[in-house]
Write an enzyme that holds these catalytic residues in place. Sequence first.
Site, PDB file in Angstrom:
ATOM      1  N   PRO A   1     -16.833 -48.542  11.867  1.00  0.00           N
ATOM      2  CG  PRO A   1     -14.883 -49.473  10.967  1.00  0.00           C
ATOM      3  CD  PRO A   1     -15.404 -48.249  11.643  1.00  0.00           C
TER       4      PRO A   1
ATOM      5  NE  ARG B   1     -34.966 -37.660   0.905  1.00  0.00           N
ATOM      6  CZ  ARG B   1     -35.962 -38.528   1.069  1.00  0.00           C
ATOM      7  NH1 ARG B   1     -36.062 -39.213   2.190  1.00  0.00           N
ATOM      8  NH2 ARG B   1     -36.852 -38.715   0.113  1.00  0.00           N
TER       9      ARG B   1
ATOM     10  CG  ASP C   1     -38.431 -41.538   1.147  1.00  0.00           C
ATOM     11  OD1 ASP C   1     -38.455 -40.845   0.131  1.00  0.00           O
ATOM     12  OD2 ASP C   1     -37.955 -41.175   2.234  1.00  0.00           O
TER      13      ASP C   1
ATOM     14  CD  GLU D   1      -5.441 -48.647  11.792  1.00  0.00           C
ATOM     15  OE1 GLU D   1      -6.185 -49.607  12.052  1.00  0.00           O
ATOM     16  OE2 GLU D   1      -5.190 -48.264  10.641  1.00  0.00           O
TER      17      GLU D   1
HETATM   18  N1  ADE Z   1     -15.368 -45.155   9.882  1.00  0.00           N
HETATM   19  C1  ADE Z   1     -14.646 -45.982   9.114  1.00  0.00           C
HETATM   20  N2  ADE Z   1     -15.411 -46.830   8.431  1.00  0.00           N
HETATM   21  C2  ADE Z   1     -16.710 -46.533   8.765  1.00  0.00           C
HETATM   22  C3  ADE Z   1     -17.973 -47.052   8.390  1.00  0.00           C
HETATM   23  N3  ADE Z   1     -18.103 -48.059   7.537  1.00  0.00           N
HETATM   24  N4  ADE Z   1     -19.071 -46.504   8.948  1.00  0.00           N
HETATM   25  C4  ADE Z   1     -18.947 -45.511   9.825  1.00  0.00           C
HETATM   26  N5  ADE Z   1     -17.797 -44.967  10.216  1.00  0.00           N
HETATM   27  C5  ADE Z   1     -16.672 -45.470   9.692  1.00  0.00           C
END
Ligand code: ADE
Length: 242
Positions: free
Chosen positions: A97, A163, A178, A125
């Site tokens: 994230p 794709r 697309d 984590e």
């Molecule tokens: N791992 C945990 N959350 C994630 C996300 N939003 N994008 C990519 N990998 C992740």
Amino acid sequence: MLKKIHYLSLFPETIREGLNHSLVAKAQASGKVELNFVQIRDFSKDKHKTVDDVVYGGGAGMLIKAPVLVDSWLSVSSFEQKALPVGERPYTILLSPQGKLLTQDWAKELVKTHQEIIFVCGHYEGVDERFIDLCVDEEMSIGDYVLTGGEIAAMVASDVLIRLLPGTVGNQDSISTDSLEQGLLKASQYTRPREFMGISVPEVLTSGNHQAIADWNEQEAREKTRKKRPDLYHKILEKFKK
Ligand code: ADE
């Protein structure tokens, strides 16, 4: 052009199964792309096959340890290769994230630039920072929310990349028209019947007038984007101003 994707994961079978459908399965079967799945746990050296440990300094949860991650990475790459220019070696992407947001534009660039990509899926984590320092080229996020692991993110990214490979989608026109291809959403589309529950297909689409249809599609795409995704719409306006 992208030919091979490796996955380093604690749940490689989940990814394998998730990508074993429809056009993505066909692309594998026809050899357009090869997928290789690596179980990180296989590289644990202790008898309990431990892969994670507590965080130094007392952070919450567990981290995947650097040695197992580096050893699993070394099964598909090497530090000698890592020293080669980007484009001439496997490119390592950690799903996280914290990463840069995956977009259609980035996916197109990845497919064009790299023959091999290594997706590393964190879990718990996250991963020991030293693995990132040593092996990872870039971190990728699929959205501003936190998943339990990188596996679903790797599946999403792989679907987008595969794709885009020539021939995965039968009609290349589908790619060039697309949603997001021109930065706009796609115009509304209809198939038979011409009238359904009192709603008719817009007349222009059945007129046979190709120019009128093209104009309608363009106008619709613009209007739809302005209404549904004002953020994208304003991005395009900004682009045109430059
Ligand atoms: N791992 C945990 N959350 C994630 C996300 N939003 N994008 C990519 N990998 C992740």
